[in-house]
Design a protein around this motif. Structure first.
Motif, PDB file in Angstrom:
ATOM      1  N   ARG A   6      41.276 -18.775 -33.449  1.00 15.92           N
ATOM      2  CA  ARG A   6      41.370 -18.453 -32.024  1.00 15.92           C
ATOM      3  C   ARG A   6      40.029 -17.976 -31.487  1.00 15.92           C
ATOM      4  O   ARG A   6      39.222 -17.420 -32.210  1.00 15.92           O
ATOM      5  N   ALA A   7      39.824 -18.200 -30.199  1.00 15.39           N
ATOM      6  CA  ALA A   7      38.640 -17.727 -29.495  1.00 15.39           C
ATOM      7  C   ALA A   7      39.085 -17.111 -28.173  1.00 15.39           C
ATOM      8  O   ALA A   7      40.158 -17.430 -27.655  1.00 15.39           O
ATOM      9  N   ASP A   8      38.258 -16.240 -27.626  1.00 14.22           N
ATOM     10  CA  ASP A   8      38.604 -15.618 -26.346  1.00 14.22           C
ATOM     11  C   ASP A   8      38.449 -16.580 -25.175  1.00 14.22           C
ATOM     12  O   ASP A   8      39.163 -16.481 -24.185  1.00 14.22           O
ATOM     13  N   LEU A   9      37.488 -17.510 -25.279  1.00 16.06           N
ATOM     14  CA  LEU A   9      37.225 -18.473 -24.221  1.00 16.06           C
ATOM     15  C   LEU A   9      36.830 -19.796 -24.854  1.00 16.06           C
ATOM     16  O   LEU A   9      36.087 -19.814 -25.833  1.00 16.06           O
ATOM     17  N   ILE A  10      37.332 -20.902 -24.305  1.00 17.57           N
ATOM     18  CA  ILE A  10      36.946 -22.235 -24.755  1.00 17.57           C
ATOM     19  C   ILE A  10      36.395 -22.984 -23.554  1.00 17.57           C
ATOM     20  O   ILE A  10      37.025 -23.027 -22.496  1.00 17.57           O
ATOM     21  N   PHE A  11      35.205 -23.577 -23.733  1.00 18.22           N
ATOM     22  CA  PHE A  11      34.586 -24.398 -22.697  1.00 18.22           C
ATOM     23  C   PHE A  11      34.597 -25.846 -23.165  1.00 18.22           C
ATOM     24  O   PHE A  11      34.043 -26.177 -24.208  1.00 18.22           O
ATOM     25  N   ILE A  12      35.251 -26.724 -22.406  1.00 13.02           N
ATOM     26  CA  ILE A  12      35.306 -28.150 -22.717  1.00 13.02           C
ATOM     27  C   ILE A  12      34.390 -28.856 -21.728  1.00 13.02           C
ATOM     28  O   ILE A  12      34.665 -28.888 -20.533  1.00 13.02           O
ATOM     29  N   GLY A  13      33.298 -29.409 -22.230  1.00 15.54           N
ATOM     30  CA  GLY A  13      32.318 -30.075 -21.384  1.00 15.54           C
ATOM     31  C   GLY A  13      32.783 -31.451 -20.939  1.00 15.54           C
ATOM     32  O   GLY A  13      33.684 -32.050 -21.522  1.00 15.54           O
ATOM     33  N   GLN A  14      32.122 -31.974 -19.902  1.00 16.97           N
ATOM     34  CA  GLN A  14      32.538 -33.254 -19.341  1.00 16.97           C
ATOM     35  C   GLN A  14      32.299 -34.426 -20.275  1.00 16.97           C
ATOM     36  O   GLN A  14      32.948 -35.456 -20.156  1.00 16.97           O
ATOM     37  N   ASN A  15      31.408 -34.297 -21.261  1.00 12.38           N
ATOM     38  CA  ASN A  15      31.206 -35.401 -22.197  1.00 12.38           C
ATOM     39  C   ASN A  15      32.410 -35.591 -23.121  1.00 12.38           C
ATOM     40  O   ASN A  15      32.566 -36.650 -23.720  1.00 12.38           O
ATOM     41  N   CYS A  16      33.285 -34.592 -23.213  1.00 12.99           N
ATOM     42  CA  CYS A  16      34.504 -34.709 -24.032  1.00 12.99           C
ATOM     43  C   CYS A  16      35.608 -35.464 -23.317  1.00 12.99           C
ATOM     44  O   CYS A  16      36.554 -35.916 -23.942  1.00 12.99           O
ATOM     45  N   LEU A  17      35.516 -35.590 -22.008  1.00 11.32           N
ATOM     46  CA  LEU A  17      36.626 -36.112 -21.211  1.00 11.32           C
ATOM     47  C   LEU A  17      36.509 -37.602 -20.911  1.00 11.32           C
ATOM     48  O   LEU A  17      37.044 -38.075 -19.921  1.00 11.32           O
ATOM     49  N   GLN A  18      35.852 -38.348 -21.783  1.00  7.59           N
ATOM     50  CA  GLN A  18      35.713 -39.777 -21.570  1.00  7.59           C
ATOM     51  C   GLN A  18      36.440 -40.581 -22.642  1.00  7.59           C
ATOM     52  O   GLN A  18      36.209 -41.761 -22.792  1.00  7.59           O
ATOM     53  N   ASP A  19      37.303 -39.940 -23.376  1.00  3.53           N
ATOM     54  CA  ASP A  19      38.100 -40.583 -24.410  1.00  3.53           C
ATOM     55  C   ASP A  19      39.409 -41.063 -23.790  1.00  3.53           C
ATOM     56  O   ASP A  19      39.596 -41.014 -22.585  1.00  3.53           O
ATOM     57  N   GLU A  20      40.348 -41.502 -24.612  1.00  5.03           N
ATOM     58  CA  GLU A  20      41.642 -41.928 -24.078  1.00  5.03           C
ATOM     59  C   GLU A  20      42.425 -40.715 -23.576  1.00  5.03           C
ATOM     60  O   GLU A  20      42.307 -39.604 -24.084  1.00  5.03           O
ATOM     61  N   LYS A  21      43.227 -40.946 -22.564  1.00  2.09           N
ATOM     62  CA  LYS A  21      43.908 -39.870 -21.840  1.00  2.09           C
ATOM     63  C   LYS A  21      44.847 -39.059 -22.731  1.00  2.09           C
ATOM     64  O   LYS A  21      44.890 -37.833 -22.632  1.00  2.09           O
TER      65      LYS A  21
END
Length: 150
Positions: A51-66
């Motif tokens: 677990r982590a207190d905060l997770i940051f998901i960058g825009q380069n991760c959001l180009q995979d299949e939905k």
């Protein structure tokens, strides 16, 4: 360059640990201290449960299949952290309706030379306001004692 909404969130929330999710290449900025980079494949591994207190998901991760992206965001939100910040560019597979369906709120908009970047944020403590009727004040209905037969 570190995204301004990420810096603002780290400064405001003061998380003890932060995960920075990327695909295969590390992000093009140096993350602040106490930020641990991790790949999407490592994060989606069923054995990963740190677990982590905060997770940051960058825009380069959001180009995979939905479907894979929905799994990634949902696992971060449900299992790995109570606060998640998602950066979405113009070519992301997820859209605003998907983020709202996952209980994220619109957090910020930044302008870059490549276009507009949207940020969506989830915080378990504030995602649903407590309704007025949900309090112990009228649960026992003491005003109706000895007045009605139930």
């Amino acid at each position: 360059m570190v995204p301004a909404p990420l810096l603002a969130t780290i400064e405001r929330e003061q998380p003890a640990s932060t995960l920075l999710v990327y695909v295969h290449t590390r992000p093009d900025f140096t993350p602040p201290a106490a930020v641990q980079p991790i790949t999407t494949d490592e994060l989606l591994d069923s054995g990963y449960t740190d677990r982590a207190d905060l997770i940051f998901i960058g825009q380069n991760c959001l180009q995979d299949e939905k479907e894979k992206l929905m799994q990634l965001v949902a696992k971060c939100r449900d299992i790995l952290s109570s606060r998640v910040l998602v950066e979405m560019g113009g070519n992301a597979a997820l859209n605003e309706q998907d983020m709202l369906a996952l209980a994220f709120t619109h957090y910020a908009v930044t302008e870059t030379e490549s276009g507009e970047t949207q940020y969506y944020y989830f915080d378990l403590k504030t995602y649903k306001p407590v309704p007025d009727w949900l309090n112990p004040k009228f649960w026992a209905n003491p005003q109706n004692w000895d007045k009605f037969r139930w």
